[in-house]
Design a protein around this motif. Structure first.
Motif, PDB file in Angstrom:
ATOM      1  N   PRO A  98       0.808  -1.235   0.000  1.00  0.00           N
ATOM      2  CA  PRO A  98       0.000   0.000   0.000  1.00  0.00           C
ATOM      3  C   PRO A  98       0.836   1.279   0.000  1.00  0.00           C
ATOM      4  N   PHE A  99       2.087   1.195   0.487  1.00  0.00           N
ATOM      5  CA  PHE A  99       2.907   2.399   0.567  1.00  0.00           C
ATOM      6  C   PHE A  99       4.099   2.358  -0.388  1.00  0.00           C
ATOM      7  N   VAL A 100       3.959   1.614  -1.483  1.00  0.00           N
ATOM      8  CA  VAL A 100       5.000   1.599  -2.495  1.00  0.00           C
ATOM      9  C   VAL A 100       5.186   3.024  -3.034  1.00  0.00           C
ATOM     10  N   PRO A 101       6.406   3.438  -3.347  1.00  0.00           N
ATOM     11  CA  PRO A 101       6.592   4.773  -3.931  1.00  0.00           C
ATOM     12  C   PRO A 101       5.687   4.963  -5.147  1.00  0.00           C
ATOM     13  N   LEU A 102       5.064   6.130  -5.224  1.00  0.00           N
ATOM     14  CA  LEU A 102       4.049   6.359  -6.249  1.00  0.00           C
ATOM     15  C   LEU A 102       4.607   6.233  -7.662  1.00  0.00           C
ATOM     16  N   GLU A 103       5.901   6.538  -7.834  1.00  0.00           N
ATOM     17  CA  GLU A 103       6.468   6.410  -9.177  1.00  0.00           C
ATOM     18  C   GLU A 103       6.545   4.953  -9.614  1.00  0.00           C
ATOM     19  N   GLN A 104       6.405   4.024  -8.666  1.00  0.00           N
ATOM     20  CA  GLN A 104       6.392   2.607  -9.006  1.00  0.00           C
ATOM     21  C   GLN A 104       4.963   2.062  -9.158  1.00  0.00           C
ATOM     22  N   ALA A 105       3.988   2.933  -9.043  1.00  0.00           N
ATOM     23  CA  ALA A 105       2.587   2.505  -9.138  1.00  0.00           C
ATOM     24  C   ALA A 105       1.812   3.380 -10.117  1.00  0.00           C
ATOM     25  N   ALA A 106       2.483   3.767 -11.196  1.00  0.00           N
ATOM     26  CA  ALA A 106       1.867   4.700 -12.147  1.00  0.00           C
ATOM     27  C   ALA A 106       0.595   4.124 -12.770  1.00  0.00           C
ATOM     28  N   GLY A 107       0.621   2.810 -13.070  1.00  0.00           N
ATOM     29  CA  GLY A 107      -0.563   2.189 -13.660  1.00  0.00           C
ATOM     30  C   GLY A 107      -1.735   2.181 -12.704  1.00  0.00           C
ATOM     31  N   TYR A 108      -1.445   1.873 -11.437  1.00  0.00           N
ATOM     32  CA  TYR A 108      -2.502   1.886 -10.422  1.00  0.00           C
ATOM     33  C   TYR A 108      -3.091   3.289 -10.274  1.00  0.00           C
ATOM     34  N   LEU A 109      -2.231   4.299 -10.239  1.00  0.00           N
ATOM     35  CA  LEU A 109      -2.716   5.668 -10.094  1.00  0.00           C
ATOM     36  C   LEU A 109      -3.614   6.065 -11.257  1.00  0.00           C
ATOM     37  N   GLU A 110      -3.245   5.643 -12.455  1.00  0.00           N
ATOM     38  CA  GLU A 110      -4.098   5.931 -13.619  1.00  0.00           C
ATOM     39  C   GLU A 110      -5.464   5.262 -13.456  1.00  0.00           C
ATOM     40  N   LEU A 111      -5.466   4.019 -12.941  1.00  0.00           N
ATOM     41  CA  LEU A 111      -6.729   3.315 -12.706  1.00  0.00           C
ATOM     42  C   LEU A 111      -7.563   4.063 -11.664  1.00  0.00           C
ATOM     43  N   PHE A 112      -6.917   4.508 -10.557  1.00  0.00           N
ATOM     44  CA  PHE A 112      -7.640   5.249  -9.523  1.00  0.00           C
ATOM     45  C   PHE A 112      -8.311   6.488 -10.119  1.00  0.00           C
ATOM     46  N   HIS A 113      -7.519   7.273 -10.823  1.00  0.00           N
ATOM     47  CA  HIS A 113      -8.031   8.548 -11.319  1.00  0.00           C
ATOM     48  C   HIS A 113      -9.117   8.332 -12.378  1.00  0.00           C
ATOM     49  N   THR A 114      -8.940   7.306 -13.212  1.00  0.00           N
ATOM     50  CA  THR A 114      -9.972   7.014 -14.209  1.00  0.00           C
ATOM     51  C   THR A 114     -11.264   6.570 -13.544  1.00  0.00           C
ATOM     52  N   LEU A 115     -11.161   5.708 -12.535  1.00  0.00           N
ATOM     53  CA  LEU A 115     -12.349   5.250 -11.821  1.00  0.00           C
ATOM     54  C   LEU A 115     -13.024   6.410 -11.100  1.00  0.00           C
ATOM     55  N   GLU A 116     -12.239   7.296 -10.500  1.00  0.00           N
ATOM     56  CA  GLU A 116     -12.823   8.476  -9.858  1.00  0.00           C
ATOM     57  C   GLU A 116     -13.626   9.294 -10.875  1.00  0.00           C
ATOM     58  N   ASN A 117     -13.078   9.449 -12.077  1.00  0.00           N
ATOM     59  CA  ASN A 117     -13.798  10.201 -13.115  1.00  0.00           C
ATOM     60  C   ASN A 117     -15.076   9.488 -13.538  1.00  0.00           C
ATOM     61  N   TYR A 118     -15.016   8.156 -13.645  1.00  0.00           N
ATOM     62  CA  TYR A 118     -16.221   7.391 -13.982  1.00  0.00           C
ATOM     63  C   TYR A 118     -17.305   7.594 -12.922  1.00  0.00           C
ATOM     64  N   LEU A 119     -16.904   7.488 -11.648  1.00  0.00           N
ATOM     65  CA  LEU A 119     -17.880   7.613 -10.560  1.00  0.00           C
ATOM     66  C   LEU A 119     -18.457   9.024 -10.506  1.00  0.00           C
ATOM     67  N   ALA A 120     -17.614  10.025 -10.774  1.00  0.00           N
ATOM     68  CA  ALA A 120     -18.113  11.404 -10.808  1.00  0.00           C
ATOM     69  C   ALA A 120     -19.138  11.578 -11.925  1.00  0.00           C
ATOM     70  N   ALA A 121     -18.851  10.987 -13.091  1.00  0.00           N
ATOM     71  CA  ALA A 121     -19.777  11.090 -14.220  1.00  0.00           C
ATOM     72  C   ALA A 121     -21.092  10.368 -13.935  1.00  0.00           C
ATOM     73  N   CYS A 122     -21.013   9.229 -13.246  1.00  0.00           N
ATOM     74  CA  CYS A 122     -22.220   8.446 -12.935  1.00  0.00           C
ATOM     75  C   CYS A 122     -23.083   9.091 -11.867  1.00  0.00           C
ATOM     76  N   SER A 123     -22.468   9.890 -10.991  1.00  0.00           N
ATOM     77  CA  SER A 123     -23.186  10.400  -9.825  1.00  0.00           C
ATOM     78  C   SER A 123     -23.474  11.891  -9.868  1.00  0.00           C
ATOM     79  N   GLY A 124     -22.714  12.638 -10.677  1.00  0.00           N
ATOM     80  CA  GLY A 124     -22.920  14.073 -10.737  1.00  0.00           C
ATOM     81  C   GLY A 124     -22.150  14.858  -9.694  1.00  0.00           C
ATOM     82  N   PHE A 125     -21.259  14.204  -8.942  1.00  0.00           N
ATOM     83  CA  PHE A 125     -20.452  14.916  -7.949  1.00  0.00           C
ATOM     84  C   PHE A 125     -19.138  15.381  -8.577  1.00  0.00           C
ATOM     85  N   ASP A 126     -18.476  16.319  -7.898  1.00  0.00           N
ATOM     86  CA  ASP A 126     -17.316  16.986  -8.478  1.00  0.00           C
ATOM     87  C   ASP A 126     -15.983  16.342  -8.103  1.00  0.00           C
TER      88      ASP A 126
END
Length: 383
Positions: free
Chosen positions: A9-37
């Motif tokens: 869970p605390f791996v350096p973020l530069e070693q988890a670039a793919g995971y971070l992209e997944l997080f941010h994409t999922l956050e955008n999906y959930l925002a689009a589905c729910s109408g929150f910012d």
């Protein structure tokens, strides 16, 4: 997949670039589905999402010099974890009434909002409600709270009746949790793991959960809600894949099928076990509550007896005696086929026929298939 489940869970973020992209994409999906910012993926369950959302509201009020706002209005139709979350977040709970149709009593809500306007922090509302109905006055309800200085927390446990049909972030709520382990395909039940992200309007984004070890979340966040910065990260790919594969049209269809299934069950069972609450159009939302009080009086058959008898047919009983005593709350979701729904309905109708035999005196009230259920294999082979 080791790429998904073997990262610390605390791996350096530069070693988890793919995971971070997944997080941010999922956050955008959930925002689009729910109408929150803005979205936080940190909470590990719906109840933890409630707690996180209320802490966000609490910090928002404090940031405005209104830390005295601690009163949280909660309708009697809300989810049972709501009062517990409010107390844990340092709030004082005031319960508001519901009318005979299961909706929030708007005038009672208005009176209590005005009474507590100087200390009002929030309203917690489940939409659609745990009574299985869409609140007809949801916009007015949100307006009443905002007019009296409060914020609106929407319990999104029943978001599976909204995706693709409406955007809760657009009709009044300021914060909402979303059960990925229900609405977005992560397996539901069995003790977890769960994910209960929260969505907030823009004025609350700075207060989203952050973390002392990893830079993430709101710049003035409430701190960590769980140990890991992105909660149950290893199961987030399930929801990411679900949204990607379903697309907007099929996400909407899943919602429509969930509502259709609940109304189909309500219609089939109504002559055997009357439905307690319906909306103005005579329909239910994503679930229906069937009344078992009549058979308790006429045949001394309790909700527990029926629940035990369902085991003989291979069913774990739906939710019993909540939110209304001596009822069953049936929620088929979009997952069950019509054949399986019909099998369940046929079972309930068959059980009602057994109860009729008790009512007519053909079978003993004390010694019958319902009182003796469940019938184990040992009992059956030795009979």
């Amino acid at each position: 997949w080791p790429e998904v489940n073997s990262l610390h869970p605390f791996v350096p973020l530069e070693q988890a670039a793919g995971y971070l992209e997944l997080f941010h994409t999922l956050e955008n999906y959930l925002a689009a589905c729910s109408g929150f910012d803005a979205i936080s993926l940190q909470p590990n369950s719906g109840a933890q999402g409630e707690y996180a959302g209320l802490l966000v509201l609490r910090k928002y009020h404090i940031s405005r010099g209104e830390g005295h706002r601690v009163v949280c209005l909660i309708p009697s139709s809300a989810h049972g974890t709501n009062p517990a979350s409010a107390v844990m977040a340092g709030m004082e709970v005031v319960v508001t009434r519901c009318d005979k149709n299961g909706n929030i009593d708007v005038e009672d809500l208005r009176e209590k909002a005005i009474l507590h306007k100087d200390r009002l922090a929030a309203l917690m509302i489940t939409y659609p409600s745990t009574h299985g109905v869409f609140e007809e006055e949801i916009v007015k309800i949100c307006d009443i709270i905002h007019e009296n200085g409060g914020q609106v927390y929407m319990d999104g446990a029943n978001l599976n009746a909204q995706i693709g049909l409406c955007l809760p972030g657009k009709f009044g709520p300021d914060v909402c949790h979303m059960n990925l382990h229900k609405t977005f395909c992560i397996p539901h039940g069995g003790g977890g793991p769960g994910v209960g992200p929260i969505g907030v309007k823009s004025h609350l984004a700075d207060f989203l959960p952050n973390h002392p070890v990893v830079t993430m979340g709101g710049k003035d966040g409430v701190g960590p809600i769980t140990a890991a910065p992105w909660g149950s990260a290893s199961i987030l790919p399930i929801s990411w894949m679900y949204v990607r594969m379903m697309g907007a049209d099929d996400l909407k269809k899943a919602t429509q099928v969930a509502i259709l299934n609940a109304n189909y069950i309500a219609k089939r069972l109504d002559s055997s076990f009357p439905v307690v609450y319906r909306g103005e159009a005579g329909l239910v939302a994503h679930e229906c509550i069937v009344d078992l009080n009549k058979v308790k009086k006429s045949a001394d058959v309790s909700v527990d007896d029926i629940a035990k008898r369902l085991m003989d047919y291979g069913y774990h009983a739906p939710t019993v005696s909540w939110p209304v005593p001596n009822t069953m709350m049936i929620e088929p979701t979009e997952s069950e086929s019509k054949a399986e729904i019909d099998r369940f309905c046929d079972t309930m109708i068959s059980i009602r026929a057994e109860i009729t035999e008790i009512e007519e005196g053909k079978v003993s009230r004390e010694n019958n298939a319902l009182k003796n259920a469940p019938h184990t294999a040992v009992i059956m082979v030795s009979a």
